[in-house]
Design a protein around this motif. Structure first.
Motif, PDB file in Angstrom:
ATOM      1  N   ILE A   1     -38.525  12.278  23.686  1.00  0.00           N
ATOM      2  CA  ILE A   1     -38.209  13.636  24.128  1.00  0.00           C
ATOM      3  C   ILE A   1     -38.161  13.625  25.655  1.00  0.00           C
ATOM      4  CG2 ILE A   1     -39.202  14.838  22.137  1.00  0.00           C
ATOM      5  CD1 ILE A   1     -41.707  15.334  23.782  1.00  0.00           C
ATOM      6  N   THR A   2     -37.532  14.631  26.240  1.00  0.00           N
ATOM      7  CA  THR A   2     -37.462  14.733  27.699  1.00  0.00           C
ATOM      8  C   THR A   2     -37.543  16.199  28.111  1.00  0.00           C
ATOM      9  OG1 THR A   2     -35.030  14.865  27.655  1.00  0.00           O
ATOM     10  CG2 THR A   2     -36.026  12.670  27.967  1.00  0.00           C
ATOM     11  N   TRP A   3     -37.987  16.423  29.334  1.00  0.00           N
ATOM     12  CA  TRP A   3     -37.937  17.774  29.887  1.00  0.00           C
ATOM     13  C   TRP A   3     -36.480  18.133  30.154  1.00  0.00           C
ATOM     14  CZ3 TRP A   3     -42.168  20.622  29.687  1.00  0.00           C
ATOM     15  CH2 TRP A   3     -43.422  20.022  29.762  1.00  0.00           C
ATOM     16  N   SER A   4     -36.123  19.364  29.925  1.00  0.00           N
ATOM     17  CA  SER A   4     -34.760  19.809  30.192  1.00  0.00           C
ATOM     18  C   SER A   4     -34.610  20.240  31.647  1.00  0.00           C
ATOM     19  CB  SER A   4     -34.410  20.997  29.282  1.00  0.00           C
ATOM     20  OG  SER A   4     -35.195  22.124  29.642  1.00  0.00           O
ATOM     21  N   GLU A   5     -33.378  20.404  32.070  1.00  0.00           N
ATOM     22  CA  GLU A   5     -33.115  20.889  33.425  1.00  0.00           C
ATOM     23  C   GLU A   5     -33.688  22.290  33.599  1.00  0.00           C
ATOM     24  OE1 GLU A   5     -31.519  20.779  37.351  1.00  0.00           O
ATOM     25  OE2 GLU A   5     -32.014  19.260  35.847  1.00  0.00           O
ATOM     26  N   LYS A   6     -33.692  23.077  32.540  1.00  0.00           N
ATOM     27  CA  LYS A   6     -34.229  24.439  32.590  1.00  0.00           C
ATOM     28  C   LYS A   6     -35.712  24.423  32.944  1.00  0.00           C
ATOM     29  CE  LYS A   6     -34.900  28.601  29.771  1.00  0.00           C
ATOM     30  NZ  LYS A   6     -34.362  29.514  30.778  1.00  0.00           N
ATOM     31  N   SER A   7     -36.440  23.439  32.471  1.00  0.00           N
ATOM     32  CA  SER A   7     -37.874  23.373  32.746  1.00  0.00           C
ATOM     33  C   SER A   7     -38.145  23.207  34.232  1.00  0.00           C
ATOM     34  CB  SER A   7     -38.515  22.211  31.964  1.00  0.00           C
ATOM     35  OG  SER A   7     -38.096  20.953  32.470  1.00  0.00           O
ATOM     36  N   ARG A   8     -37.252  22.497  34.907  1.00  0.00           N
ATOM     37  CA  ARG A   8     -37.425  22.270  36.342  1.00  0.00           C
ATOM     38  C   ARG A   8     -37.072  23.506  37.159  1.00  0.00           C
ATOM     39  NH1 ARG A   8     -34.616  20.712  40.734  1.00  0.00           N
ATOM     40  NH2 ARG A   8     -32.629  20.703  39.619  1.00  0.00           N
TER      41      ARG A   8
ATOM     42  N   HIS B   1     -37.145  24.141  27.103  1.00  0.00           N
ATOM     43  CA  HIS B   1     -37.737  23.381  28.192  1.00  0.00           C
ATOM     44  C   HIS B   1     -37.911  21.907  27.849  1.00  0.00           C
ATOM     45  CE1 HIS B   1     -38.834  27.538  29.227  1.00  0.00           C
ATOM     46  NE2 HIS B   1     -38.824  27.116  30.471  1.00  0.00           N
ATOM     47  N   ILE B   2     -37.805  21.555  26.575  1.00  0.00           N
ATOM     48  CA  ILE B   2     -37.968  20.165  26.150  1.00  0.00           C
ATOM     49  C   ILE B   2     -36.833  19.791  25.206  1.00  0.00           C
ATOM     50  CG2 ILE B   2     -39.460  18.499  24.978  1.00  0.00           C
ATOM     51  CD1 ILE B   2     -41.842  20.222  25.704  1.00  0.00           C
ATOM     52  N   GLU B   3     -36.128  18.732  25.532  1.00  0.00           N
ATOM     53  CA  GLU B   3     -35.014  18.283  24.705  1.00  0.00           C
ATOM     54  C   GLU B   3     -35.479  17.215  23.714  1.00  0.00           C
ATOM     55  OE1 GLU B   3     -32.139  16.905  27.485  1.00  0.00           O
ATOM     56  OE2 GLU B   3     -31.568  18.915  28.152  1.00  0.00           O
ATOM     57  N   GLY B   4     -34.983  17.318  22.475  1.00  0.00           N
ATOM     58  CA  GLY B   4     -35.316  16.334  21.458  1.00  0.00           C
ATOM     59  C   GLY B   4     -36.279  16.826  20.400  1.00  0.00           C
ATOM     60  N   LEU B   5     -36.760  18.071  20.543  1.00  0.00           N
ATOM     61  CA  LEU B   5     -37.710  18.610  19.563  1.00  0.00           C
ATOM     62  C   LEU B   5     -37.022  19.069  18.284  1.00  0.00           C
ATOM     63  CD1 LEU B   5     -40.118  20.661  21.850  1.00  0.00           C
ATOM     64  CD2 LEU B   5     -40.653  18.580  20.587  1.00  0.00           C
ATOM     65  N   GLN B   6     -35.732  19.336  18.366  1.00  0.00           N
ATOM     66  CA  GLN B   6     -34.963  19.753  17.191  1.00  0.00           C
ATOM     67  C   GLN B   6     -35.568  20.979  16.502  1.00  0.00           C
ATOM     68  OE1 GLN B   6     -32.142  18.204  16.652  1.00  0.00           O
ATOM     69  NE2 GLN B   6     -32.515  16.646  18.200  1.00  0.00           N
ATOM     70  N   GLY B   7     -36.120  21.895  17.298  1.00  0.00           N
ATOM     71  CA  GLY B   7     -36.662  23.132  16.737  1.00  0.00           C
ATOM     72  C   GLY B   7     -38.007  22.991  16.064  1.00  0.00           C
ATOM     73  N   MET B   8     -38.678  21.853  16.236  1.00  0.00           N
ATOM     74  CA  MET B   8     -39.944  21.625  15.547  1.00  0.00           C
ATOM     75  C   MET B   8     -41.116  22.274  16.278  1.00  0.00           C
ATOM     76  SD  MET B   8     -38.762  19.911  13.056  1.00  0.00           S
ATOM     77  CE  MET B   8     -40.230  19.337  12.218  1.00  0.00           C
ATOM     78  N   LEU B   9     -42.122  22.644  15.499  1.00  0.00           N
ATOM     79  CA  LEU B   9     -43.360  23.175  16.057  1.00  0.00           C
ATOM     80  C   LEU B   9     -43.977  22.117  16.959  1.00  0.00           C
ATOM     81  CD1 LEU B   9     -45.602  25.392  15.990  1.00  0.00           C
ATOM     82  CD2 LEU B   9     -46.618  24.109  14.097  1.00  0.00           C
ATOM     83  N   HIS B  10     -44.450  22.517  18.149  1.00  0.00           N
ATOM     84  CA  HIS B  10     -45.029  21.545  19.065  1.00  0.00           C
ATOM     85  C   HIS B  10     -46.063  22.199  19.966  1.00  0.00           C
ATOM     86  CE1 HIS B  10     -42.175  23.543  21.725  1.00  0.00           C
ATOM     87  NE2 HIS B  10     -42.861  23.040  22.733  1.00  0.00           N
ATOM     88  N   HIS B  11     -46.820  21.365  20.654  1.00  0.00           N
ATOM     89  CA  HIS B  11     -47.788  21.862  21.633  1.00  0.00           C
ATOM     90  C   HIS B  11     -47.929  20.841  22.757  1.00  0.00           C
ATOM     91  CE1 HIS B  11     -50.234  19.268  19.020  1.00  0.00           C
ATOM     92  NE2 HIS B  11     -51.012  19.086  20.070  1.00  0.00           N
ATOM     93  N   ILE B  12     -48.333  21.315  23.941  1.00  0.00           N
ATOM     94  CA  ILE B  12     -48.551  20.447  25.092  1.00  0.00           C
ATOM     95  C   ILE B  12     -49.942  19.837  24.992  1.00  0.00           C
ATOM     96  CG2 ILE B  12     -48.693  20.331  27.609  1.00  0.00           C
ATOM     97  CD1 ILE B  12     -45.895  20.919  26.589  1.00  0.00           C
ATOM     98  N   SER B  13     -50.025  18.534  25.069  1.00  0.00           N
ATOM     99  CA  SER B  13     -51.305  17.845  24.933  1.00  0.00           C
ATOM    100  C   SER B  13     -52.242  18.168  26.095  1.00  0.00           C
ATOM    101  CB  SER B  13     -51.075  16.335  24.873  1.00  0.00           C
ATOM    102  OG  SER B  13     -52.293  15.647  24.917  1.00  0.00           O
ATOM    103  N   LYS B  14     -53.513  18.374  25.783  1.00  0.00           N
ATOM    104  CA  LYS B  14     -54.521  18.668  26.800  1.00  0.00           C
ATOM    105  C   LYS B  14     -55.234  17.411  27.291  1.00  0.00           C
ATOM    106  CE  LYS B  14     -55.409  23.379  25.215  1.00  0.00           C
ATOM    107  NZ  LYS B  14     -56.416  24.343  24.715  1.00  0.00           N
ATOM    108  N   CYS B  15     -54.880  16.267  26.737  1.00  0.00           N
ATOM    109  CA  CYS B  15     -55.543  15.042  27.182  1.00  0.00           C
ATOM    110  C   CYS B  15     -54.894  14.448  28.421  1.00  0.00           C
ATOM    111  CB  CYS B  15     -55.571  13.998  26.057  1.00  0.00           C
ATOM    112  SG  CYS B  15     -53.946  13.431  25.541  1.00  0.00           S
TER     113      CYS B  15
END
Length: 204
Positions: free
Chosen positions: A92-99, A38-52
């Motif tokens: 990073i960007t949202w992928s087309e799949k996310s939409r 769903h997000i392009e550019g993460l390169q498989g890295m651990l991530h989380h969506i910010s709550k701020c």
């Protein structure tokens, strides 16, 4: 993870903090790899969506290299970014799949300013229910000027879906203004109401 590596190289090599980041921002498990679709550019890295700032698919986003939680995904206009070292920010960007993926939802918080009258809280929640949107929190704060603030947290599919929801709430006559929570900027004052064009989502 080329992008992460390049960002880290810009920081001081002898900084102990960098060593922590390197250790924490390693390749994540299959769960994160699945989320990466769903997000392009993460390169498989651990991530989380910010709550701020509650970023949604369809909005411009950036990644922030954190000390302990991998990459934090923020809206590009998030106020907290002003306190972040620019060298820790990655593109990073949202992928087309996310939409297109309707099965995944994202939390969003917003505040509805209304004229305080009997039934307004029910009207707001009913309108949100008409959009088939799950509400995770709703609270009311009354004020002395005969207005009230209704704080809402909900799960939505995308920015496009959220825009449609906001349009439907502005159809309620006593809604004065709506703003995203924490970012602090008004989405659109009612006095300047303009319909946001949405092709896929329509709330009745």
């Amino acid at each position: 993870a080329y992008i992460i590596t390049q960002s880290l190289k810009k920081l001081k090599k002898d900084d102990k903090e960098v060593q922590e980041i390197v250790q924490k921002a390693r390749f994540a498990s299959g769960k994160s790899k699945n989320a990466e679709k769903h997000i392009e550019g993460l390169q498989g890295m651990l991530h989380h969506i910010s709550k701020c700032c509650f970023p949604l698919p369809g909005e411009s986003i950036v990644g922030v290299i954190t000390r302990s939680r991998g990459i934090s995904v923020h809206r590009e206009d998030c106020k907290s970014l002003s306190q972040v070292d620019p060298e820790r920010i990655m593109n990073i960007t949202w992928s087309e799949k996310s939409r297109l993926d309707k099965s995944k939802t994202y939390a969003v918080g917003f505040v509805v300013e209304v004229i305080d009258r009997i039934g307004i809280f029910k009207d707001i929640l009913s309108k949100i229910a008409d959009c088939k949107t799950n509400v995770t929190y709703a609270g009311v704060k009354t004020r002395h000027d005969n207005t009230a603030l209704i704080e809402i947290s909900a799960d939505v599919e995308s920015k496009e879906f959220f825009d449609s929801l906001i349009n439907s709430l502005y159809d309620i006559s006593d809604v004065l203004n709506i703003r995203r929570q924490q970012v602090g900027t008004a989405i659109r004052p009612k006095s300047n109401k303009k319909t946001i064009k949405t092709k896929k989502y329509k709330c009745k």
